[in-house]
Design a protein around this motif. Sequence first.
Motif, PDB file in Angstrom:
ATOM      1  N   LEU A  15      -5.892  19.619   1.895  1.00 18.07           N
ATOM      2  CA  LEU A  15      -6.167  18.762   3.105  1.00 18.07           C
ATOM      3  C   LEU A  15      -7.270  17.607   2.988  1.00 18.07           C
ATOM      4  O   LEU A  15      -7.035  16.614   3.235  1.00 18.07           O
ATOM      5  N   GLN A  16      -8.333  18.033   2.061  1.00 18.84           N
ATOM      6  CA  GLN A  16      -9.502  17.017   1.949  1.00 18.84           C
ATOM      7  C   GLN A  16      -8.850  15.994   1.123  1.00 18.84           C
ATOM      8  O   GLN A  16      -9.351  14.916   1.156  1.00 18.84           O
ATOM      9  N   LYS A  17      -8.078  16.216   0.048  1.00 15.70           N
ATOM     10  CA  LYS A  17      -7.430  15.161  -0.962  1.00 15.70           C
ATOM     11  C   LYS A  17      -6.464  14.425  -0.265  1.00 15.70           C
ATOM     12  O   LYS A  17      -6.645  13.143  -0.279  1.00 15.70           O
ATOM     13  N   TYR A  18      -5.729  14.968   0.867  1.00 15.79           N
ATOM     14  CA  TYR A  18      -4.776  14.329   1.808  1.00 15.79           C
ATOM     15  C   TYR A  18      -5.722  12.978   2.522  1.00 15.79           C
ATOM     16  O   TYR A  18      -5.219  11.897   2.640  1.00 15.79           O
ATOM     17  N   PHE A  19      -6.886  13.620   3.250  1.00 12.52           N
ATOM     18  CA  PHE A  19      -7.663  12.561   3.979  1.00 12.52           C
ATOM     19  C   PHE A  19      -8.260  11.510   3.013  1.00 12.52           C
ATOM     20  O   PHE A  19      -8.335  10.573   3.454  1.00 12.52           O
ATOM     21  N   HIS A  20      -8.763  11.862   1.631  1.00 13.60           N
ATOM     22  CA  HIS A  20      -9.216  11.073   0.762  1.00 13.60           C
ATOM     23  C   HIS A  20      -8.355   9.878   0.371  1.00 13.60           C
ATOM     24  O   HIS A  20      -8.726   8.662   0.581  1.00 13.60           O
ATOM     25  N   VAL A  21      -7.062  10.391   0.240  1.00  6.91           N
ATOM     26  CA  VAL A  21      -6.021   9.240  -0.089  1.00  6.91           C
ATOM     27  C   VAL A  21      -5.895   8.316   1.048  1.00  6.91           C
ATOM     28  O   VAL A  21      -5.758   7.127   1.046  1.00  6.91           O
ATOM     29  N   CYS A  22      -5.928   8.902   2.157  1.00  4.56           N
ATOM     30  CA  CYS A  22      -5.498   8.160   3.405  1.00  4.56           C
ATOM     31  C   CYS A  22      -6.602   7.123   3.823  1.00  4.56           C
ATOM     32  O   CYS A  22      -6.457   6.038   4.221  1.00  4.56           O
ATOM     33  N   PHE A  23      -7.873   7.676   3.792  1.00  5.19           N
ATOM     34  CA  PHE A  23      -9.345   6.822   3.898  1.00  5.19           C
ATOM     35  C   PHE A  23      -9.272   5.666   3.088  1.00  5.19           C
ATOM     36  O   PHE A  23      -9.465   4.783   3.253  1.00  5.19           O
ATOM     37  N   VAL A  24      -8.944   5.928   1.780  1.00  2.77           N
ATOM     38  CA  VAL A  24      -8.922   4.834   0.701  1.00  2.77           C
ATOM     39  C   VAL A  24      -7.867   3.914   0.855  1.00  2.77           C
ATOM     40  O   VAL A  24      -8.238   2.837   0.936  1.00  2.77           O
ATOM     41  N   PHE A  71       0.830  -1.154   0.078  1.00  2.00           N
ATOM     42  CA  PHE A  71      -0.048   0.003  -0.010  1.00  2.00           C
ATOM     43  C   PHE A  71       0.968   1.350  -0.163  1.00  2.00           C
ATOM     44  O   PHE A  71       0.259   2.424  -0.137  1.00  2.00           O
ATOM     45  N   GLY A  72       2.099   1.304   0.151  1.00  4.24           N
ATOM     46  CA  GLY A  72       3.153   2.123   0.385  1.00  4.24           C
ATOM     47  C   GLY A  72       2.908   3.384  -0.871  1.00  4.24           C
ATOM     48  O   GLY A  72       2.754   4.457  -0.810  1.00  4.24           O
ATOM     49  N   PRO A  73       3.096   2.961  -2.027  1.00  5.86           N
ATOM     50  CA  PRO A  73       3.318   3.765  -3.302  1.00  5.86           C
ATOM     51  C   PRO A  73       2.106   4.745  -3.417  1.00  5.86           C
ATOM     52  O   PRO A  73       2.105   5.761  -3.568  1.00  5.86           O
ATOM     53  N   TYR A  74       0.749   4.007  -3.253  1.00  2.72           N
ATOM     54  CA  TYR A  74      -0.436   4.847  -3.160  1.00  2.72           C
ATOM     55  C   TYR A  74      -0.503   5.905  -2.189  1.00  2.72           C
ATOM     56  O   TYR A  74      -0.751   6.976  -2.411  1.00  2.72           O
ATOM     57  N   PHE A  75      -0.063   5.498  -0.927  1.00  2.00           N
ATOM     58  CA  PHE A  75      -0.267   6.106   0.295  1.00  2.00           C
ATOM     59  C   PHE A  75       0.839   7.453   0.181  1.00  2.00           C
ATOM     60  O   PHE A  75       0.622   8.326   0.911  1.00  2.00           O
ATOM     61  N   LEU A  76       1.999   7.308  -0.689  1.00  2.79           N
ATOM     62  CA  LEU A  76       3.026   8.287  -0.665  1.00  2.79           C
ATOM     63  C   LEU A  76       2.498   9.634  -1.288  1.00  2.79           C
ATOM     64  O   LEU A  76       2.883  10.921  -0.783  1.00  2.79           O
ATOM     65  N   ILE A  77       1.540   9.570  -2.183  1.00  2.00           N
ATOM     66  CA  ILE A  77       0.832  10.695  -2.730  1.00  2.00           C
ATOM     67  C   ILE A  77       0.405  11.520  -1.386  1.00  2.00           C
ATOM     68  O   ILE A  77       0.571  12.749  -1.510  1.00  2.00           O
ATOM     69  N   SER A  78      -0.114  10.888  -0.465  1.00  2.00           N
ATOM     70  CA  SER A  78      -0.626  11.897   0.691  1.00  2.00           C
ATOM     71  C   SER A  78       0.362  12.472   1.624  1.00  2.00           C
ATOM     72  O   SER A  78       0.158  13.633   2.041  1.00  2.00           O
TER      73      SER A  78
END
Length: 1508
Positions: free
Chosen positions: A379-388, A319-326
């Motif tokens: 900030l909302q985009k950040y949370f979105h990535v985290c929650f997904v 899950f790291g690569p996608y999570f790095l965007i956050s």
Amino acid sequence: MGFDTFCSLDSSDPFWDWNRTWYTSNPDLTQCFQNTVLVWLPCLYLWMCAPIYLIYLRSHDQGYICMTHLNKAKTAVGVLLWAICWSDVFYSFWEGGHGSSIPAPAHLVSPLILGITMLLATLLVQYERIKGVQSCGVLLIYWLLALLCATVTFRSKILQALEQLWTVSVWRYTTFYIYYFLLMVSLFLSCLTDQPPLFSQANKDPNPCPEPGASFLSRITFWWINRLMVTAYWRPLEEKDLWSLNLEDRSHRVVPQLVLRWNTECQKVKRTEQKALYSPNSSNTEVKEDRAVEESEILIVRPQKTKEPSLFWALCLTFGPYFLISCLYKIIQDVLMFVGPEILRLLIHFVNDSSAPAWRGFFYTALLFMCTCVQSIILQKYFHVCFVSGMRLRTAIIGAVYRKALVISSAARRSSTVGEIVNLMSVDAQRFMDLITYINMIWSAPLQVVLALYFLWQILGPSVLAGVAVMVLMVPVNAVIAMKTKTYQVAQMKSKDSRIKLMNEMLNGIKVLKLYAWELAFKDKVSEIRESELRVLKKAAYLGAVSTFTWVCAPFLVALSTFTVYVLSDEHNVLDAQKAFVSLALFNILRFPLNMLPMVISSMVQASVSLKRLRVFLSHEELQQDSVEHKSVAGSPYSISIVDGVFSWSRAEPPTLKRLNVCIPDGSLVALVGHVGSGKSSLLSALLGEMDKLEGAVAVKGSVAYVPQQAWIQNSTLKDNIMFGQERREAWYQRVVEACALQPDLEVLPAGDETEIGEKGVNLSGGQKQRVSLARALYCDRAVYLLDDPLSAVDAHVGKHIFDQAIGPRGLLKDKTRVLVTHGLSYLPQADLILVLVEGQITEMGSYQHLMATEGAFAEFLRTYATVEHTDSNEPVANSGTKGAENGIDTAPLGQSVDSVSKLSQTGSQELSKEAKHPELGKLTEADKARTGQVKLSVFWSYLKAIGVLLSCISLMLFLTHHLLSLFSNYWLSLWTDDPVVNGTQPNRKMRLGVYGALGLSQGVAVLGYSISISIGGILASRCLHNSMLYDVLRCPISFFERTPSGNLVNRFAKEMDTIDSVIPSIIKMFMGSMLNVLGSCVIILIATPLVAVIIPVLGLLYFFVQRFYVASSRQLKRLESVSRSPIFTHFNETLLGTSVIRAFGEQERFICESDLRVDHNQKAYYPSIVANRWLAVRLEFVGNCIVSFAALLAVMARESLSPGIMGLALSYALQLTASLTWLVRMSSDMETNIVAVERVKEYKDTEKEAEWERETSSLPPGWPTEGCIDMRGLCLRYRQDLDLAISNITINISSGEKVGIVGRTGAGKSSLMLGLFRIIEAAEGHIFIDGVDIAQLGLHELRSRITIIPQDPVLFSGSLRMNLDPFDSYSDEEVWRALEYSHLKSFVSGLPGKLNHECSEGGENLSVGQRQLLCLARALLRKTKILVLDEATAAVDMETDNLIQSTIRSQFDDCTVLTIAHRLNTIMDYSRVLVLDKGEMAEFDTPSILIAQRGAFYKMAKDAGLV
């Protein structure tokens, strides 16, 4: 100077001029700056992004989009822009050729760069189309930047034309205006979205997720969810409204990635271990290189500390690569956070400086608005990535645990109970989801702290160090608290696991609890575990209160210490508004990372506990894949062969099966016989590969079907249970149903084979379950059949029918290899081969004749127990299938009773099962329903009552006190900053400082007070709600448990209780806090700038509207999500009970798919709720940003009348407002969605209940019943109001000490009669008197504890043997041992290491079924009441044990009244009377000899069983 000549050869056009841009009332930028920087900036952006974007597009190919009008328009506009830029270049050349002056280099270079960039943009548009991108952010931002830069030039050109008309170049002006217009068109076009690519998922999906097709703007503002929100606002959402999951979030995508990475990790560790073992220098023994290392040598090697495979690393890789965007989003957001205080500083400066031009104030306000908006979106985009990421993580963990559960060995299975594994899936997976949203704080918090301190140093100098010291001191305090919390956490999880495990077992064995009247003993056991859990919770709550205190007071203490040092260190340090409020704003920013760090650390601590639990489970040893050979040896006549086999259930234990040598020829029928516990079932398990093979070889040729001793039935229709995932073959299906004698049952079931079977087959009797299980094996049509005593639970004549039609030499399976474990001696002569097992060894084998001739143990055993074996072979058995629903009890709740069907059965059973049945009738289990609409106030009220009204009021008062003090202390600070400065100092500063400090301290006391009172209240509420739910559930009648899946009930006790324990109190605390924060901020802003009063109501309405909109959808989504959560665990529970069957049939893949589907179904409701949260946050932050901007704007307009102190106060509060607002809505909706837990826990208060357990005034004599006379008068029973009678009009009188056998075809009502005696079903008419007392007048416990039953299914609970025999501890050890002696278990129990304290595993798995049955006999012997009921109690034991039981009953219960429901008629031939039931009515009632002489129904049965 180089730049000036670059713009104009004579340097007449400077690059920058402060007088034109800043110190003027009408600012403008120089021509040179406009022609260079403003043109190059967008180009630079695009050229930097393009390479990364192109690489991204290459790797993410979505398919191909056809040319559309939109695409053509984009391309055309791009080409036009390119053309215009080139025309400018050519014009410059032309001008140089024909005109007077040579053009400046800027006029050539800038249009050239711009033209090439336009070409790049046009090419990107086409490349995106080819790669299937429907809407793109990179280009949209480019067009936006270009337009903004051009707008500055646009204004400047208009001003120039108005003031200096003679300098205007018509050509350049014209091209610029066209360029500007085309930019606007481009920006507009890039806001639109293209059609989906060809062959995309969206085209096939009935309800695709709109996200992939949404435009870039729609995605950053989460506009694409609007349709769902509007639907939710007008009507409650339903299942069908939810979109399908995006492909990359689905289980079949996510789980394999994690499993693959985890397996790689495990392989790595294995390889390093092998290296360590086999490297010659690591052991003391000399290993010669050329010879293989012997196993014994490996064992001598010193055990090195084994390295564990890292689950954490596997998760990171997956899950790291996608999570790095956050992380990228987070960095940008962190930097933007500090823009607010900086602008606040400039604004206060502006108010103080009356000579500053007015436009600067408006400029600062606009800047503030833009920055806060960008910050919100990022900030909302950040949370979105985290929650997904969190959602995917949960999917992956559940999938991995499920897949693992299907392959772990039985030894490992014992170390992880069902409760623990379910907790891994629910609680631990949830922990990870919660952590993922915060994990970035680990690096982000220190970054924020460092930045804040840097800015503070700029303002206050070294005094900041005092504040830093306070912070540093806070960290260890919080760390200690976090560590203690961890230990409590582990303890609480332990209690919770054991509580859920016990609840699980109680729900599985609820019938036994009710029959024995043991509910209270078990209620006390659960309450005891619960109390220890609450003790831990209470300690954790006190700790929580202390940590709340530290973190609410930390920012204040930091501010106080810093200001104190600043003011006292030098009397010329004046605390003015700019210093005080900018520092306060920075301290407020500091508050967040400082609060979060301890939370994140404790969250990480919890997750690390979970990670370890998961790692341990996923590393459990698996079944040996190669223990059974399935390849057929060419030309080998044997279907099954075991050579020198030694098997054990776990490597640590002594072997269960020893020295086995068996060869079974193709197509033969083999019978396995032996005493209880001799290893018959173990031998079948060994053939299935379920046991550890220690030595020898096992080969099984072809595919296998397996029928376990205790039938495993799924919660689905009867048809699905039989077909078990195979395709439907009608003719074969009918033959199978016929052979298993199921046809008559199908006629009785309300919807035929479409009837839903409850969990674990609750609405089928034992015999029906066994026959369905057998039918499943027959239908699957395999080469080898392993049948573990399938005939024990059915009546003799049905057993004969099944044997003849299915298993025997003339049955459906006559050409297959069959291994049949059996206790029925009548089948043995027809077996080709008989194996006799004694204590895990085969002592004799051979055909029936051969064994009879050898005169061994077998022959002797047979002679003792064989009854007359001659059955008239010419009598047809066609009728033997006329069975109603076996033990009418269980099937009757489904619809009509047996009678009403008998009329239909002439219509021909085939048509009947097809047409006359309605599938709706066959519904049994009620799915968890989602409530709709708003949560009622009564739910909140019941929670408050559970806390206690007084405590609630005290908490509220403390809350208010804290917030008022906080407001006043900041107001005091603003007054202080406005104090006049005399001779460079403020005279009253010490008094000001003292009051400020005192206010702060009293704040701290209030915080501590309310934290403790709320925590204690929460625990009181938890205890009260749990106890009432437990009591309510135990008071429900049996029919309730048949309807309600145990998953739902367990979910209530696990998930919903967990919410009430730990989530609701903290949410209430945060809700109250944020609400008072918002109100306080509004008050302060209104005091400073009363004009805001015009705007606040408008924004308030908007806010309220958005909040109602959101809560409507979020509440319903939460409900849908929790409703779709139960099926995951129900299915998982079911799988765990049936792993051996699933593996034997090789159906693992299908079950994995089913589990994945259920998880996806659950995430389908969870995903929109994440997006709805983000949708809300974006809109609310916008409202907040508007308030901030208006406050600033009005302050700028009213700067003449405002003191800097009040303005600083108002703006620092306004800056906090956005966060408080968002938090408030989040908390209010969390409050609604979580209080649903209270609603669901209270649900069982209103279900129907049994009669009272104890009557207040009990007039029973102490030893009642003393005689044991039973008198039934006109007894009628029915299962539900709308059903026909199951028992009608039975009048019999049984005198003291009589032994009565009860017989009848299946479904005649034998068990119903017994249930009536125990008042499990209440009499519809008539009465039952015991010793002259009408049992309807008694409390249920008074009745049930004074008569004893040995039930059909032997149910044990995990705990000691002693607890299983005597849960109330009312007998002495001697009495218990005596009972064990009479039930022939004394030698077995004395041989156990723990004797009476031997731990039974869940459901008594570590005892054989026969031993469990004997334990149930021991229970009866302990209670020794005057009336004993045997419900087919000896079905699962062999003849020898059966005779032991019968003799015990005869000797020990000699003076008691005994009622026996008999399958084996030979057990009741010496009874005083026999009651024959038929269709719920009494057919015959007399002594056995008279009944046989009458040649009625009993005679026929006896003839079938070969007794006459």
